[in-house]
Design a protein around this motif. Structure first.
Motif, mmCIF file in Angstrom:
data_model
loop_
_atom_site.group_PDB
_atom_site.id
_atom_site.type_symbol
_atom_site.label_atom_id
_atom_site.label_comp_id
_atom_site.label_asym_id
_atom_site.label_seq_id
_atom_site.Cartn_x
_atom_site.Cartn_y
_atom_site.Cartn_z
ATOM 1 N N ARG A 129 32.629 37.321 39.956
ATOM 2 C CA ARG A 129 32.826 38.426 39.038
ATOM 3 C C ARG A 129 33.943 39.436 39.438
ATOM 4 N NH1 ARG A 129 26.279 38.861 38.601
ATOM 5 N NH2 ARG A 129 25.913 36.731 37.617
ATOM 6 N N SER A 130 34.173 40.447 38.553
ATOM 7 C CA SER A 130 35.259 41.247 38.808
ATOM 8 C C SER A 130 34.530 42.188 40.004
ATOM 9 C CB SER A 130 35.649 41.698 37.702
ATOM 10 O OG SER A 130 34.442 42.583 37.140
ATOM 11 N N TYR A 182 36.740 42.960 43.164
ATOM 12 C CA TYR A 182 37.146 44.348 43.798
ATOM 13 C C TYR A 182 36.706 44.582 45.255
ATOM 14 C CZ TYR A 182 37.408 45.106 38.718
ATOM 15 O OH TYR A 182 37.449 45.159 37.358
ATOM 16 N N LYS A 241 38.328 49.199 42.387
ATOM 17 C CA LYS A 241 37.721 49.513 40.975
ATOM 18 C C LYS A 241 38.696 50.767 40.104
ATOM 19 C CE LYS A 241 33.681 49.581 38.093
ATOM 20 N NZ LYS A 241 32.136 49.526 38.321
ATOM 21 N N LEU A 289 41.965 50.811 38.437
ATOM 22 C CA LEU A 289 42.252 50.052 37.510
ATOM 23 C C LEU A 289 43.135 50.721 36.345
ATOM 24 C CD1 LEU A 289 38.937 48.082 36.950
ATOM 25 C CD2 LEU A 289 41.207 47.020 37.142
ATOM 26 N N ALA A 306 40.812 41.845 25.681
ATOM 27 C CA ALA A 306 40.089 42.382 26.872
ATOM 28 C C ALA A 306 39.870 43.772 26.976
ATOM 29 C CB ALA A 306 40.899 41.836 28.007
ATOM 30 N N GLY A 327 41.333 46.018 28.420
ATOM 31 C CA GLY A 327 41.574 46.791 29.382
ATOM 32 C C GLY A 327 40.516 45.989 30.657
ATOM 33 N N ASN A 328 39.664 45.306 30.328
ATOM 34 C CA ASN A 328 38.789 44.689 31.191
ATOM 35 C C ASN A 328 39.223 43.524 31.711
ATOM 36 O OD1 ASN A 328 36.807 43.651 32.769
ATOM 37 N ND2 ASN A 328 35.147 43.617 30.822
ATOM 38 N N GLU A 341 37.995 41.037 33.644
ATOM 39 C CA GLU A 341 37.112 40.007 33.729
ATOM 40 C C GLU A 341 37.639 38.675 33.330
ATOM 41 O OE1 GLU A 341 34.937 38.830 35.839
ATOM 42 O OE2 GLU A 341 33.299 40.322 35.484
ATOM 43 N N THR A 365 32.884 39.327 26.436
ATOM 44 C CA THR A 365 34.137 39.333 27.676
ATOM 45 C C THR A 365 33.577 37.980 28.224
ATOM 46 O OG1 THR A 365 33.050 40.226 29.310
ATOM 47 C CG2 THR A 365 34.141 41.404 27.806
#
Length: 274
Positions: free
Chosen positions: A56-57, A61, A76, A79, A90, A92-93, A95, A218
């Motif tokens: 996962r993101s 990070y 993080k 970003l 997305a 801006g995400n 993931e 997402t």
């Protein structure tokens, strides 16, 4: 067509079962793909960062923070200023777009530069002809394909099962059934577990695919190439359910009654192993 779905508390439809949990902070290099960062360094750096499939993101990070030796949370926080070239869907995400690979790290690397290369690598992979054509065949867009691939990555007990898991997802979508994926609930609760309780399936979250129809909003992780391939070229079959009753034995079926028997065997094996 709306298909009658069994009582939620009676069964877990997509439990991976007997598969080792993803260990936060673990480094899995066996299946990673090396991607050069092309950073402005005269000398190659021996250091590298490996991102395993399915992370996962938040895990990514943290790994970048550690690799660059910066305070926890720095990546993080970077970003908003990273100017990542993400698809509009997305929002801006990133993931799903932090592509799993092994990335060289140099003294010139920054959180924003590493994130940018990950996203650019993913974009090149996902916008290739095979993925685009596969998305057209399955009547979903590229971002939805990546979302489906992320669930396949989280749910499949083995790479050999990925195509069948993909088919279960598409069959349930086509028949108007909720996906009922435990992996999406785990994502909502920011955990990794094989045990999903009935109370978990009632949480108020857009990632609760037990009560909400369609795909989660997402991706729920960052899928590798094989999961994306399965999402674009699912196996052929009428399966609606699956469960891993023991290591190496994942059973797919279109029959709820047969699924109940398989789940009973899973629970029996689990009890005897505890």
């Amino acid at each position: 067509m709306q298909t009658k779905t069994p009582r939620r508390g009676a069964i877990r439809l997509t439990r991976r079962g007997w598969i080792a949990l993803i260990a936060t902070g673990a480094v899995v290099a066996a299946t990673a793909v090396a991607v050069p960062l092309l950073l402005p360094d005269d000398k190659p750096s021996p250091e590298s960062l490996t991102i395993p499939e399915g992370w996962r993101s938040g895990q990514v990070y943290g790994a970048i923070d550690k690799a660059l030796g910066v305070p926890s949370g720095t990546t993080k926080k970077s970003l908003p200023k990273a100017d990542l070239k993400l698809p509009g869907d997305a929002g801006g995400n990133p993931e799903g777009y932090l592509f799993p690979a092994t990335y060289p790290i140099s003294s010139q690397s920054t959180p924003a530069s590493v994130l940018s290369y990950m996203v650019n690598t993913a974009t090149k992979k996902f916008n290739g002809g095979k993925v685009t054509a596969g998305a057209d065949r399955t009547a979903v867009n590229i971002y939805q394909t990546v979302t489906i691939a992320s669930m396949i990555e989280a749910e499949a007990g083995s790479k050999a099962d990925m195509g069948k898991v993909a088919r279960v997802i598409y069959n349930r979508l086509d028949q108007g059934m909720p996906l009922q994926m435990d992996s999406t609930i785990n994502y909502a609760l920011n955990r990794s577990t094989l045990d999903t309780r009935d109370s978990d399936t009632k949480i108020n979250s857009p990632y609760n695919t037990y009560v909400r129809m369609g795909l989660p909003p997402t991706p729920i992780g960052n899928p590798g190439e094989e999961a994306v391939r399965a999402a674009t070229s699912p196996a052929q079959g009428d399966w609606l359910y699956f469960v891993t009753v023991k290591p190496g034995d994942t059973r797919f079926t279109s029959s709820f009654e047969e699924q109940q028997k398989n789940v009973a065997e899973f629970n029996k094996n689990k009890k005897s192993a505890s």
